[in-house]
Design a protein around this motif. Structure first.
Motif, PDB file in Angstrom:
ATOM      1  N   ASP A   1     -14.232  13.862  18.378  1.00 10.90           N
ATOM      2  CA  ASP A   1     -14.314  13.672  19.823  1.00 10.90           C
ATOM      3  C   ASP A   1     -15.198  14.731  20.486  1.00 10.90           C
ATOM      4  O   ASP A   1     -15.778  15.591  19.825  1.00 10.90           O
ATOM      5  N   LYS A   2     -15.267  14.678  21.798  1.00 10.01           N
ATOM      6  CA  LYS A   2     -16.161  15.560  22.545  1.00 10.01           C
ATOM      7  C   LYS A   2     -15.694  17.009  22.522  1.00 10.01           C
ATOM      8  O   LYS A   2     -16.462  17.920  22.856  1.00 10.01           O
ATOM      9  N   LYS A   3     -14.432  17.248  22.132  1.00 11.20           N
ATOM     10  CA  LYS A   3     -13.930  18.615  21.997  1.00 11.20           C
ATOM     11  C   LYS A   3     -13.945  19.071  20.544  1.00 11.20           C
ATOM     12  O   LYS A   3     -13.280  20.031  20.184  1.00 11.20           O
ATOM     13  N   ASN A   4     -14.702  18.337  19.723  1.00  9.54           N
ATOM     14  CA  ASN A   4     -14.905  18.687  18.312  1.00  9.54           C
ATOM     15  C   ASN A   4     -13.601  18.689  17.512  1.00  9.54           C
ATOM     16  O   ASN A   4     -13.408  19.491  16.600  1.00  9.54           O
ATOM     17  N   ARG A   5     -12.712  17.775  17.857  1.00  2.82           N
ATOM     18  CA  ARG A   5     -11.517  17.542  17.059  1.00  2.82           C
ATOM     19  C   ARG A   5     -11.745  16.316  16.192  1.00  2.82           C
ATOM     20  O   ARG A   5     -12.326  15.328  16.639  1.00  2.82           O
ATOM     21  N   SER A   6     -11.299  16.400  14.945  1.00  2.00           N
ATOM     22  CA  SER A   6     -11.519  15.305  14.004  1.00  2.00           C
ATOM     23  C   SER A   6     -10.232  14.516  13.814  1.00  2.00           C
ATOM     24  O   SER A   6      -9.136  15.086  13.763  1.00  2.00           O
ATOM     25  N   LEU A   7     -10.380  13.206  13.671  1.00  3.17           N
ATOM     26  CA  LEU A   7      -9.244  12.315  13.444  1.00  3.17           C
ATOM     27  C   LEU A   7      -9.636  11.244  12.442  1.00  3.17           C
ATOM     28  O   LEU A   7     -10.693  10.633  12.566  1.00  3.17           O
ATOM     29  N   SER A   8      -8.776  11.045  11.441  1.00  2.00           N
ATOM     30  CA  SER A   8      -8.956   9.959  10.482  1.00  2.00           C
ATOM     31  C   SER A   8      -7.648   9.195  10.369  1.00  2.00           C
ATOM     32  O   SER A   8      -6.568   9.795  10.338  1.00  2.00           O
ATOM     33  N   ILE A   9      -7.754   7.880  10.315  1.00  3.77           N
ATOM     34  CA  ILE A   9      -6.595   7.006  10.130  1.00  3.77           C
ATOM     35  C   ILE A   9      -6.947   6.003   9.048  1.00  3.77           C
ATOM     36  O   ILE A   9      -8.035   5.415   9.057  1.00  3.77           O
ATOM     37  N   GLY A  10      -6.041   5.818   8.106  1.00  2.48           N
ATOM     38  CA  GLY A  10      -6.326   4.906   7.012  1.00  2.48           C
ATOM     39  C   GLY A  10      -5.126   4.056   6.640  1.00  2.48           C
ATOM     40  O   GLY A  10      -3.977   4.503   6.739  1.00  2.48           O
ATOM     41  N   ILE A  11      -5.403   2.835   6.233  1.00  9.20           N
ATOM     42  CA  ILE A  11      -4.384   1.925   5.701  1.00  9.20           C
ATOM     43  C   ILE A  11      -4.835   1.493   4.316  1.00  9.20           C
ATOM     44  O   ILE A  11      -5.992   1.074   4.127  1.00  9.20           O
ATOM     45  N   ASP A  12      -3.930   1.601   3.351  1.00 11.29           N
ATOM     46  CA  ASP A  12      -4.249   1.266   1.961  1.00 11.29           C
ATOM     47  C   ASP A  12      -3.193   0.287   1.446  1.00 11.29           C
ATOM     48  O   ASP A  12      -1.992   0.556   1.569  1.00 11.29           O
ATOM     49  N   ALA A  13      -3.628  -0.822   0.882  1.00 11.00           N
ATOM     50  CA  ALA A  13      -2.682  -1.849   0.455  1.00 11.00           C
ATOM     51  C   ALA A  13      -3.070  -2.427  -0.895  1.00 11.00           C
ATOM     52  O   ALA A  13      -4.258  -2.626  -1.183  1.00 11.00           O
ATOM     53  N   ASN A  14      -2.058  -2.679  -1.713  1.00 18.00           N
ATOM     54  CA  ASN A  14      -2.181  -3.485  -2.929  1.00 18.00           C
ATOM     55  C   ASN A  14      -1.259  -4.688  -2.731  1.00 18.00           C
ATOM     56  O   ASN A  14      -0.052  -4.622  -3.018  1.00 18.00           O
ATOM     57  N   PRO A  15      -1.765  -5.787  -2.209  1.00 17.13           N
ATOM     58  CA  PRO A  15      -0.898  -6.878  -1.744  1.00 17.13           C
ATOM     59  C   PRO A  15      -0.265  -7.723  -2.846  1.00 17.13           C
ATOM     60  O   PRO A  15       0.611  -8.537  -2.551  1.00 17.13           O
ATOM     61  N   VAL A  16      -0.685  -7.559  -4.099  1.00 12.22           N
ATOM     62  CA  VAL A  16      -0.135  -8.379  -5.185  1.00 12.22           C
ATOM     63  C   VAL A  16       0.311  -7.484  -6.335  1.00 12.22           C
ATOM     64  O   VAL A  16      -0.098  -6.323  -6.440  1.00 12.22           O
ATOM     65  N   GLU A  17       1.176  -8.015  -7.189  1.00 10.22           N
ATOM     66  CA  GLU A  17       1.551  -7.306  -8.396  1.00 10.22           C
ATOM     67  C   GLU A  17       0.328  -7.148  -9.307  1.00 10.22           C
ATOM     68  O   GLU A  17      -0.514  -8.044  -9.388  1.00 10.22           O
ATOM     69  N   THR A  18       0.254  -5.993  -9.964  1.00 19.37           N
ATOM     70  CA  THR A  18      -0.856  -5.750 -10.883  1.00 19.37           C
ATOM     71  C   THR A  18      -0.325  -5.325 -12.244  1.00 19.37           C
ATOM     72  O   THR A  18       0.839  -4.953 -12.391  1.00 19.37           O
ATOM     73  N   TYR A  19      -1.216  -5.365 -13.241  1.00 20.41           N
ATOM     74  CA  TYR A  19      -0.832  -5.099 -14.628  1.00 20.41           C
ATOM     75  C   TYR A  19      -1.512  -3.819 -15.104  1.00 20.41           C
ATOM     76  O   TYR A  19      -2.739  -3.735 -15.152  1.00 20.41           O
ATOM     77  N   ASP A  20      -0.704  -2.813 -15.446  1.00 18.34           N
ATOM     78  CA  ASP A  20      -1.202  -1.521 -15.893  1.00 18.34           C
ATOM     79  C   ASP A  20      -1.170  -1.476 -17.421  1.00 18.34           C
ATOM     80  O   ASP A  20      -0.095  -1.451 -18.020  1.00 18.34           O
ATOM     81  N   TYR A  21      -2.353  -1.452 -18.048  1.00 17.57           N
ATOM     82  CA  TYR A  21      -2.454  -1.443 -19.509  1.00 17.57           C
ATOM     83  C   TYR A  21      -2.557  -0.027 -20.074  1.00 17.57           C
ATOM     84  O   TYR A  21      -2.768   0.136 -21.275  1.00 17.57           O
ATOM     85  N   TYR A  22      -2.427   1.000 -19.232  1.00 14.57           N
ATOM     86  CA  TYR A  22      -2.655   2.375 -19.689  1.00 14.57           C
ATOM     87  C   TYR A  22      -1.366   3.188 -19.812  1.00 14.57           C
ATOM     88  O   TYR A  22      -1.231   4.007 -20.709  1.00 14.57           O
ATOM     89  N   GLU A  23      -0.421   2.985 -18.898  1.00 18.74           N
ATOM     90  CA  GLU A  23       0.761   3.831 -18.836  1.00 18.74           C
ATOM     91  C   GLU A  23       1.609   3.762 -20.112  1.00 18.74           C
ATOM     92  O   GLU A  23       2.202   4.758 -20.530  1.00 18.74           O
ATOM     93  N   SER A  24       1.668   2.618 -20.775  1.00 20.21           N
ATOM     94  CA  SER A  24       2.485   2.486 -21.988  1.00 20.21           C
ATOM     95  C   SER A  24       1.899   3.252 -23.173  1.00 20.21           C
ATOM     96  O   SER A  24       2.611   3.593 -24.116  1.00 20.21           O
ATOM     97  N   GLN A  25       0.569   3.493 -23.115  1.00 17.84           N
ATOM     98  CA  GLN A  25      -0.146   4.195 -24.180  1.00 17.84           C
ATOM     99  C   GLN A  25      -0.030   3.473 -25.523  1.00 17.84           C
ATOM    100  O   GLN A  25      -0.074   4.093 -26.583  1.00 17.84           O
ATOM    101  N   GLN A  26       0.129   2.149 -25.467  1.00 18.10           N
ATOM    102  CA  GLN A  26       0.126   1.303 -26.662  1.00 18.10           C
ATOM    103  C   GLN A  26      -0.742   0.088 -26.408  1.00 18.10           C
ATOM    104  O   GLN A  26      -0.759  -0.451 -25.291  1.00 18.10           O
ATOM    105  N   ALA A  27      -1.454  -0.310 -27.438  1.00 18.68           N
ATOM    106  CA  ALA A  27      -2.395  -1.427 -27.311  1.00 18.68           C
ATOM    107  C   ALA A  27      -1.677  -2.702 -26.903  1.00 18.68           C
ATOM    108  O   ALA A  27      -0.605  -3.027 -27.443  1.00 18.68           O
ATOM    109  N   ASN A  28      -2.262  -3.395 -25.927  1.00 18.31           N
ATOM    110  CA  ASN A  28      -1.824  -4.716 -25.495  1.00 18.31           C
ATOM    111  C   ASN A  28      -0.452  -4.730 -24.818  1.00 18.31           C
ATOM    112  O   ASN A  28       0.117  -5.799 -24.587  1.00 18.31           O
ATOM    113  N   LYS A  29       0.097  -3.575 -24.497  1.00 14.78           N
ATOM    114  CA  LYS A  29       1.337  -3.522 -23.739  1.00 14.78           C
ATOM    115  C   LYS A  29       1.025  -3.073 -22.319  1.00 14.78           C
ATOM    116  O   LYS A  29       0.277  -2.112 -22.124  1.00 14.78           O
TER     117      LYS A  29
END
Length: 805
Positions: A552-580
């Motif tokens: 703004d004009k008084k040199n104050r900074s503002l950030s606003i954010g929205i982050d969404a993952n609207p569907v179920e997802t499949y994580d193939y890394y956390e199990s640390q086993q192939a194909n799981k």
């Protein structure tokens, strides 16, 4: 009629701004004293560069008369001289915080940008602030500003009753230019009036365009100069005293040499012989609960300076060189490891880099690390043996980068790691392109990478991406895609976490190009990213992100954010086993970032965040709170407290072999856990002047994961209760780091550094939730290490030595 006159005026203004300004310089034979006075008579006869225009926030607006800026340039056979008069009707309001080199602080600023080839590809930038501090960097449009590059030059800033004055002497050895008799250089000047947060340049830089280095003016008049012999030696000597409750006090004396040699007017050789990184900033280690290693910043000067070429294709993670050993020792049931080195010693390293007038950039990096062994003891016989955890290893990088049309490039990159003997070797090759339209309005970027790993089983893999974007104007957008095969592996000299996927992504953004009634700057951006498992086609990530950033004009900074993952997802890394895989629930979250005006003595940063998952009781929330106070131009302190909590987080803790006749674990054990993290950091500085300062840096970190119950991962990616698991797999990691240092630049390029450091860290399964006792135990246990060191580095310029003798 009025409209016609207005259109005519706008056309003439824009036409004027689009032209490159030209400044003539003069040769001098008399000596100029760099004292910030400009009292030599030759300065008065030099042509003046003036009529600055605003870069931000009102792009293109003329500088007010009461802040007019007048620059003169002179040259002799050894250097170019810049004299700047920066008028200000309120000299007592000029901000002038004293800081370390390459730190602008809360100060007014003047800079000169020089391109000796006038090819719009790369600027050498030199800055002086109103407190007489220096900063310098190399700037390209593709990689931005690289402040790890340091040159040796002289400057002096003095505040007067009319504003302030800057005088600079930049030797030719700090620049790059051709051997032609008549020189034409790209040139621009920069001024920031900090209290108003206004930035100006001599030659107009249109922020609607996606380029910076191509909008410089012209310096003419330099004739019959020759590129000097660029040979610099930096010998150093260091003395260390190390002590802890576990070992006796020990003193170590080290010595070595850094060398820089200009092979020709374009290419430079950098070498380190017997390197010493003992005073390098400590790593901010964290508790790692997932399948991926922590990525650290590179703090060693040799590997940070001038890395423009070596960053092409994002294939080089230089912390691999001299980092953790690549092999973990194998031991029998009756053995234990009594000494396993945390890092591998670097024997030597060199790099050759530069760019020809025709735009061909060449980069060669080579480093050798020593053979490293772990010590293992048999608990029954007490016999001790050694096992190699890292053989003698050679790291090599080759980059060929051809620029054309001043704003586009095609690059070939090869990284190669060769380990002595029958150990793993790795090789990665890449073709990288960055193509921009002539007016810098659209770009097409991408790469194709091929990896080959020579190990017990050879692996070959491919990674490729393609991006198209609009890069100018208020509204911009971009789309892209990438693919990575299962066996792509660049981790011998790079870092890569995910493989076996393809993704699609896009973005759209809006920004104001000039200030408005309420804002100096404002931008809004929407991003979308979708990633799919390459073999099954299951979605691994589906992310939507919207963010607003404003000042703004008084040199104050503002950030606003929205982050969404609207569907179920499949994580193939956390199990640390192939194909799981693990099914992750949908979530939505957001954050706010508020930062008050740093020009004020007291300022605050505040950053709360919150996210909720589509799963009962699963949330994440936290905040960062950072007050700072500047007592005066010499003394300032910063503090930051960070808290973050993850409720009902699901993470792998073990695996169990269900069939005793096989060696394949069949059941993957997860924990339903709460993860809590605290981090306290404090830093302060007291600067006696721009060459001498005291600094303090403290960090306390504590993170723990408390398991509530255990779960078994099913084949469908969901969980069932697993009550038969009784092993304590809680995790608690805490660490302490403290640095107290004194730095004195006693001559150009030469420095004395005195450092006292203590640190401690511990990982435990039992969690002590008493925060106060946690900190006290960390500082009083026998794991606290103390280091006191003195390092002296002296800069030797061959040209100065030659002139003396």
């Amino acid at each position: 009629m009025k409209n016609s006159l207005l259109l005519c005026f706008l056309f003439i203004s824009l036409f004027g701004y689009s032209q490159k300004k030209i400044l003539q310089t003069k040769f001098i034979s008399e000596k100029i004293e760099i004292d910030g006075k400009l009292d030599e008579t030759i300065w008065q006869s030099a042509p003046i560069a003036s009529d600055f225009v605003m870069l931000t926030p009102d792009n293109g607006k003329k500088i007010p008369e009461n802040k007019r800026t007048e620059i003169r340039v002179l040259y002799d056979n050894d250097a170019v001289y810049i004299g700047a008069l920066l008028y200000d009707e309120s000299p007592d309001k000029i901000l002038k915080e004293i800081t370390q080199r390459d730190n602008f602080g809360t100060s007014d600023l003047f800079g000169v940008f020089i391109n000796g080839f006038n090819d719009g590809q790369q600027d050498f930038q030199f800055f002086v602030n109103a407190a007489d501090g220096q900063a310098d960097c190399i700037t390209t449009d593709s990689n931005g500003e690289d402040y790890s590059w340091d040159a040796v030059w002289k400057s002096k800033a003095v505040i007067t009753d009319k504003g302030w004055v800057v005088e600079m002497r930049i030797p030719y050895a700090a620049l790059r230019f051709s051997a032609e008799d008549k020189q034409t250089w790209g040139l621009n000047f920069f001024r920031e009036i900090r209290r108003d947060r206004q930035k100006y340049t001599w030659n107009f830089i249109d922020t609607k365009l996606g380029t910076f280095t191509q909008q410089t003016g012209i310096l003419e008049g330099i004739e019959n100069i020759k590129p000097p012999t660029r040979l610099f030696l930096l010998p150093y000597s260091s003395f260390y005293i190390n002590a802890s409750d576990k070992q006796k006090t020990k003193g170590t004396l080290k010595g070595g040499l850094d060398l820089k040699y200009g092979i020709n007017d374009a290419f430079t050789l950098d070498m380190i012989l017997v390197p010493d990184f003992g005073q390098t900033k400590y790593d901010d280690k964290v508790l790692v609960l997932g399948p991926f290693e922590q990525q650290f910043n590179e703090n060693r000067p040799f590997f940070t300076e001038g890395t423009d070429l070596f960053s092409k294709g994002n294939l080089v993670y230089s912390r691999r060189i001299g980092g953790n050993p690549s092999i973990y020792p194998e031991i029998n049931n009756d053995e234990e490891i009594i000494d396993n080195p945390a890092s591998v010693n670097l024997i030597n390293a060199l790099k050759i880099s530069g760019r020809t007038k025709e735009g061909l950039g060449v980069g060669i990096l080579n480093a050798v690390t020593e053979k490293t062994k772990a010590t293992i003891r048999n608990n029954n016989t007490q016999e001790v043996r050694n096992e190699v955890v890292e053989p003698l290893t050679n790291y090599n990088v080759l980059v060929l980068d051809q620029r054309f049309r001043k704003n586009s490039s095609i690059t070939f990159v090869n990284t190669n790691v060769t380990r002595n003997g029958s150990y793993r070797d790795g090789n990665v090759s890449a073709l990288v392109w960055d193509l921009n339209t002539k007016k810098n309005t659209y770009s097409l970027t991408g790469d194709f990478k091929y990896s080959f790993v020579n190990d017990i089983e050879n692996k070959k893999g491919v990674n490729s991406q393609l991006n198209f974007s609009e890069t100018s104007g208020k509204f911009r957008y971009g789309i892209g895609a990438d693919i990575t095969t299962k066996d792509f592996d660049n981790n011998d000299l790079g870092i890569n976490f995910e493989t076996n996927y393809y993704s699609l992504y896009g973005n759209a953004s809006y920004r104001i190009l000039n200030s408005t009634k309420h804002f100096n700057s404002f931008s809004a951006r929407f991003d979308t990213y979708s990633q799919f498992h390459k073999e099954s086609g299951k979605i691994q990530s589906g992310n939507l992100n919207f963010q607003i950033n404003a000042n703004d004009k008084k040199n104050r900074s503002l950030s606003i954010g929205i982050d969404a993952n609207p569907v179920e997802t499949y994580d193939y890394y956390e199990s640390q086993q192939a194909n799981k895989y693990v099914i992750l629930p949908a979530k939505i979250g957001g954050f706010i970032y508020i930062s008050t005006n740093y020009n004020n003595r007291f300022a605050i940063d505040f950053n709360p965040s919150y996210a909720i998952f589509n799963e009962s009781g699963r949330t994440t929330y936290g905040f960062d709170f950072g007050p700072r106070y500047r007592f005066n131009d010499k003394l300032s302190i910063n503090y930051n407290f960070s808290f973050f909590r993850r409720n009902n987080n699901k993470g792998r803790i073990d695996s169990i072999d269900d069939d005793l006749n096989t060696n394949t674990p069949n059941t993957v054990i997860f924990a339903n856990r709460n993860v809590i993290t605290y981090a306290n950091t404090f830093s302060g500085k007291y600067a006696l002047n721009s060459q001498m300062s005291f600094n303090i840096s403290l960090r306390h970190y504590w993170s723990y994961a408390e398991n509530k119950n255990t779960l078994a991962l099913q084949e469908n990616g969901r969980f069932t209760d697993f009550t038969g698991y009784t092993t304590n797999k809680n995790s608690s990691f805490y660490s302490w780091n403290a640095d107290l240092s004194y730095s004195w630049w006693f001559a150009p390029g030469s420095q004395v550094s005195i450092l006292y450091r203590n640190n401690a860290g511990a990982f435990e399964r039992n969690i002590n939730k008493d925060f106060r006792n946690n900190v006290t135990n960390l500082l009083t246990n026998d794991a606290l290490n103390h280091t006191f060191s003195i390092s002296v580095r002296y800069f030797i310029d061959y040209n100065q030595v030659k002139n003396k003798f």
